[in-house]
Write a protein that holds these residues in place. Structure first.
Motif, PDB file in Angstrom:
ATOM      1  N   LYS A 144     -25.439 -57.014 -42.320  1.00 40.39           N
ATOM      2  CA  LYS A 144     -26.297 -55.833 -42.137  1.00 40.39           C
ATOM      3  C   LYS A 144     -27.691 -56.086 -42.725  1.00 40.39           C
ATOM      4  CE  LYS A 144     -26.331 -50.852 -42.831  1.00 40.39           C
ATOM      5  NZ  LYS A 144     -25.728 -49.719 -43.547  1.00 40.39           N
ATOM      6  N   LYS A 145     -27.715 -56.643 -43.938  1.00 42.95           N
ATOM      7  CA  LYS A 145     -28.975 -56.933 -44.608  1.00 42.95           C
ATOM      8  C   LYS A 145     -29.763 -57.990 -43.828  1.00 42.95           C
ATOM      9  CE  LYS A 145     -30.653 -57.908 -49.300  1.00 42.95           C
ATOM     10  NZ  LYS A 145     -31.299 -59.225 -49.257  1.00 42.95           N
ATOM     11  N   ALA A 146     -29.036 -58.958 -43.271  1.00 45.29           N
ATOM     12  CA  ALA A 146     -29.673 -60.057 -42.525  1.00 45.29           C
ATOM     13  C   ALA A 146     -30.413 -59.534 -41.296  1.00 45.29           C
ATOM     14  CB  ALA A 146     -28.614 -61.079 -42.101  1.00 45.29           C
ATOM     15  N   ILE A 147     -29.891 -58.468 -40.686  1.00 45.58           N
ATOM     16  CA  ILE A 147     -30.564 -57.907 -39.514  1.00 45.58           C
ATOM     17  C   ILE A 147     -31.872 -57.224 -39.935  1.00 45.58           C
ATOM     18  CG2 ILE A 147     -30.373 -56.224 -37.622  1.00 45.58           C
ATOM     19  CD1 ILE A 147     -27.420 -57.070 -37.407  1.00 45.58           C
ATOM     20  N   THR A 163     -30.754 -53.173 -16.043  1.00 44.40           N
ATOM     21  CA  THR A 163     -30.626 -52.307 -17.215  1.00 44.40           C
ATOM     22  C   THR A 163     -31.890 -52.449 -18.044  1.00 44.40           C
ATOM     23  OG1 THR A 163     -28.229 -52.627 -17.250  1.00 44.40           O
ATOM     24  CG2 THR A 163     -29.254 -51.962 -19.329  1.00 44.40           C
ATOM     25  N   ILE A 164     -32.433 -51.329 -18.519  1.00 46.02           N
ATOM     26  CA  ILE A 164     -33.569 -51.446 -19.433  1.00 46.02           C
ATOM     27  C   ILE A 164     -33.133 -51.025 -20.840  1.00 46.02           C
ATOM     28  CG2 ILE A 164     -35.311 -51.270 -17.630  1.00 46.02           C
ATOM     29  CD1 ILE A 164     -35.922 -48.473 -18.372  1.00 46.02           C
ATOM     30  N   VAL A 165     -33.565 -51.825 -21.796  1.00 48.10           N
ATOM     31  CA  VAL A 165     -33.102 -51.663 -23.179  1.00 48.10           C
ATOM     32  C   VAL A 165     -34.305 -51.481 -24.107  1.00 48.10           C
ATOM     33  CG1 VAL A 165     -31.722 -52.692 -25.036  1.00 48.10           C
ATOM     34  CG2 VAL A 165     -31.202 -53.252 -22.643  1.00 48.10           C
ATOM     35  N   GLU A 166     -34.288 -50.405 -24.863  1.00 50.65           N
ATOM     36  CA  GLU A 166     -35.332 -50.184 -25.875  1.00 50.65           C
ATOM     37  C   GLU A 166     -34.728 -50.428 -27.252  1.00 50.65           C
ATOM     38  OE1 GLU A 166     -38.839 -49.160 -25.636  1.00 50.65           O
ATOM     39  OE2 GLU A 166     -38.297 -50.199 -23.799  1.00 50.65           O
ATOM     40  N   CYS A 167     -35.408 -51.220 -28.062  1.00 51.57           N
ATOM     41  CA  CYS A 167     -34.904 -51.579 -29.396  1.00 51.57           C
ATOM     42  C   CYS A 167     -35.687 -50.818 -30.461  1.00 51.57           C
ATOM     43  CB  CYS A 167     -35.064 -53.079 -29.630  1.00 51.57           C
ATOM     44  SG  CYS A 167     -34.201 -54.072 -28.397  1.00 51.57           S
ATOM     45  N   LYS A 168     -34.972 -50.120 -31.311  1.00 49.23           N
ATOM     46  CA  LYS A 168     -35.616 -49.388 -32.401  1.00 49.23           C
ATOM     47  C   LYS A 168     -35.234 -50.077 -33.708  1.00 49.23           C
ATOM     48  CE  LYS A 168     -38.288 -46.003 -33.530  1.00 49.23           C
ATOM     49  NZ  LYS A 168     -39.691 -46.081 -33.185  1.00 49.23           N
ATOM     50  N   PHE A 169     -36.177 -50.837 -34.236  1.00 49.54           N
ATOM     51  CA  PHE A 169     -35.905 -51.643 -35.433  1.00 49.54           C
ATOM     52  C   PHE A 169     -36.519 -51.001 -36.673  1.00 49.54           C
ATOM     53  CE2 PHE A 169     -37.219 -55.011 -38.414  1.00 49.54           C
ATOM     54  CZ  PHE A 169     -35.990 -55.604 -38.659  1.00 49.54           C
ATOM     55  N   HIS A 170     -35.725 -50.908 -37.734  1.00 48.72           N
ATOM     56  CA  HIS A 170     -36.240 -50.459 -39.034  1.00 48.72           C
ATOM     57  C   HIS A 170     -36.064 -51.584 -40.032  1.00 48.72           C
ATOM     58  CE1 HIS A 170     -37.001 -46.339 -37.952  1.00 48.72           C
ATOM     59  NE2 HIS A 170     -35.755 -46.169 -37.520  1.00 48.72           N
ATOM     60  N   ASN A 220     -29.816 -48.767 -12.978  1.00 49.35           N
ATOM     61  CA  ASN A 220     -28.800 -47.722 -13.155  1.00 49.35           C
ATOM     62  C   ASN A 220     -28.477 -47.373 -14.598  1.00 49.35           C
ATOM     63  OD1 ASN A 220     -27.567 -50.077 -13.745  1.00 49.35           O
ATOM     64  ND2 ASN A 220     -25.786 -49.797 -12.429  1.00 49.35           N
ATOM     65  N   SER A 221     -29.069 -48.079 -15.565  1.00 49.66           N
ATOM     66  CA  SER A 221     -28.762 -47.649 -16.941  1.00 49.66           C
ATOM     67  C   SER A 221     -29.879 -47.959 -17.921  1.00 49.66           C
ATOM     68  CB  SER A 221     -27.441 -48.261 -17.439  1.00 49.66           C
ATOM     69  OG  SER A 221     -27.528 -49.651 -17.535  1.00 49.66           O
ATOM     70  N   GLY A 222     -30.012 -47.077 -18.890  1.00 53.55           N
ATOM     71  CA  GLY A 222     -30.963 -47.247 -19.981  1.00 53.55           C
ATOM     72  C   GLY A 222     -30.209 -47.274 -21.301  1.00 53.55           C
ATOM     73  N   TRP A 223     -30.634 -48.160 -22.182  1.00 50.35           N
ATOM     74  CA  TRP A 223     -29.988 -48.296 -23.490  1.00 50.35           C
ATOM     75  C   TRP A 223     -31.000 -48.049 -24.601  1.00 50.35           C
ATOM     76  CZ3 TRP A 223     -25.172 -51.101 -24.882  1.00 50.35           C
ATOM     77  CH2 TRP A 223     -24.359 -51.400 -23.771  1.00 50.35           C
ATOM     78  N   VAL A 224     -30.503 -47.525 -25.714  1.00 51.41           N
ATOM     79  CA  VAL A 224     -31.277 -47.504 -26.955  1.00 51.41           C
ATOM     80  C   VAL A 224     -30.438 -48.247 -27.991  1.00 51.41           C
ATOM     81  CG1 VAL A 224     -32.495 -46.131 -28.682  1.00 51.41           C
ATOM     82  CG2 VAL A 224     -32.124 -45.179 -26.397  1.00 51.41           C
ATOM     83  N   VAL A 225     -31.039 -49.284 -28.590  1.00 50.55           N
ATOM     84  CA  VAL A 225     -30.320 -50.086 -29.583  1.00 50.55           C
ATOM     85  C   VAL A 225     -31.078 -50.030 -30.899  1.00 50.55           C
ATOM     86  CG1 VAL A 225     -29.409 -52.382 -30.135  1.00 50.55           C
ATOM     87  CG2 VAL A 225     -29.563 -51.664 -27.748  1.00 50.55           C
ATOM     88  N   THR A 226     -30.363 -49.757 -31.975  1.00 52.44           N
ATOM     89  CA  THR A 226     -31.010 -49.740 -33.296  1.00 52.44           C
ATOM     90  C   THR A 226     -30.182 -50.517 -34.307  1.00 52.44           C
ATOM     91  OG1 THR A 226     -31.911 -48.338 -35.055  1.00 52.44           O
ATOM     92  CG2 THR A 226     -29.922 -47.532 -33.979  1.00 52.44           C
ATOM     93  N   ASN A 227     -30.858 -51.043 -35.321  1.00 56.23           N
ATOM     94  CA  ASN A 227     -30.146 -51.762 -36.386  1.00 56.23           C
ATOM     95  C   ASN A 227     -29.682 -50.807 -37.484  1.00 56.23           C
ATOM     96  OD1 ASN A 227     -32.949 -51.449 -37.101  1.00 56.23           O
ATOM     97  ND2 ASN A 227     -32.604 -52.808 -38.831  1.00 56.23           N
ATOM     98  N   THR A 228     -30.076 -49.511 -37.366  1.00 58.00           N
ATOM     99  CA  THR A 228     -29.626 -48.536 -38.367  1.00 58.00           C
ATOM    100  C   THR A 228     -28.564 -47.634 -37.730  1.00 58.00           C
ATOM    101  OG1 THR A 228     -31.502 -47.092 -37.853  1.00 58.00           O
ATOM    102  CG2 THR A 228     -31.777 -48.627 -39.678  1.00 58.00           C
TER     103      THR A 228
END
Length: 278
Positions: free
Chosen positions: A78-81, A132-139, A175-183
């Motif tokens: 988790k910390k490594a991400i 597929t379109i993917v949005e990444c929300k990084f903290h 046909n699909s949208g994603w939201v990916v976050t490390n938190t």
């Protein structure tokens, strides 16, 4: 005694110390029962009121590292991400790689036309005639969760791109949208995402197929988990788009480039092979 100890999370929230949670995270490292029991006994002896979860983690991490470095690598996932930051671009590359290993072709930072405006999309993934379109929300800071504003914003971007996409003849369907976050996502964010039809992926969601589960299952550990590489070496590798530990297996070109001695290189590669064998 541990039943009455309050610990402070990175968000500042006070919670009761949980022996079960500590045991689960240590078991997750792959350490044997005897090692886990020994570490729990040592950590329990050092507990005090108001200890931070970070302090507990650091103590357990140091004890694991002393035993076997790749146990410590798995434990620090988790910390490594978080350490992929601060720009978030290595995280986008990391997520693109996860999609690639599950059968997609991917592009990072692609400009797509919407009905109203153009959008820079973090990851565009193609598979079986679908896009597929993917949005990444990084903290890069622990304790910051993704609130409802994030899926609201992504849903409106997806709608704009899809309206333009559907108005023109295309080889693939969007046909699909994603939201990916490390938190983590807040309850509102999860509720809205599910309601609107966005796919949400976070450190611990969906329960059995969360980011941490996918990484473990596929052995796709980021280079930042390594306890044998220095921070400078990790940053050099990330700057050359070497995001995964397994990218170094069978290709030690970058380690040679860093001027790492043969003995140390052997230790690093041996560690990585043990880690990446899912």
């Amino acid at each position: 005694m541990e039943q009455h100890i309050e610990v402070i999370k990175s968000s500042g929230e006070k919670v009761k110390f949980s022996l079960e949670k500590l045991r689960a995270s240590l078991n997750h490292s792959g350490a044997d029962k005897k090692t886990v029991d020994q570490i729990i006994d040592k950590v329990r002896d050092e507990l005090y009121q108001g200890i931070s979860t970070k302090e507990i983690y650091n103590r357990a991490f140091a004890l694991l590292k002393k035993k076997k470095s790749y146990f410590a690598s798995k434990y620090k996932l988790k910390k490594a991400i978080y350490e992929l930051g601060p720009t978030g671009f290595p995280f986008e590359n990391f997520i693109a790689t996860i999609f690639k290993y599950t059968g997609y072709k991917t592009e990072v930072g692609k400009i797509l036309q919407g009905k109203c405006v153009t959008h820079e999309i973090d990851v565009v993934a193609y598979k079986n005639g679908n896009t597929t379109i993917v949005e990444c929300k990084f903290h890069s800071e622990e304790g910051r969760n993704c609130n409802v504003k994030v899926p609201l914003y992504i849903a409106s971007r997806f709608k704009d791109v899809k309206e333009h996409w559907d108005s023109k003849p295309k080889k693939t369907k969007l046909n699909s949208g994603w939201v990916v976050t490390n938190t983590r996502f807040t309850e509102d964010a999860l509720q809205y995402g599910k309601c609107i039809g966005l796919k949400l992926l976070s450190w611990d969601y969906p329960k059995e197929d969360a980011l941490k589960n996918i990484i473990d299952r596929l052995g796709l550990y980021p280079i930042t988990v390594s306890t044998l590489l220095t921070n400078r070496e990790k940053q050099f590798l990330l700057s050359r788009d070497v995001v995964l530990c397994r990218d170094l297996i069978g290709d030690s070109f970058y380690l040679d480039h860093l001027g790492i001695s043969d003995t140390r290189k052997e230790r690093i590669l041996n560690d990585i092979m043990q880690l990446c064998n899912p």
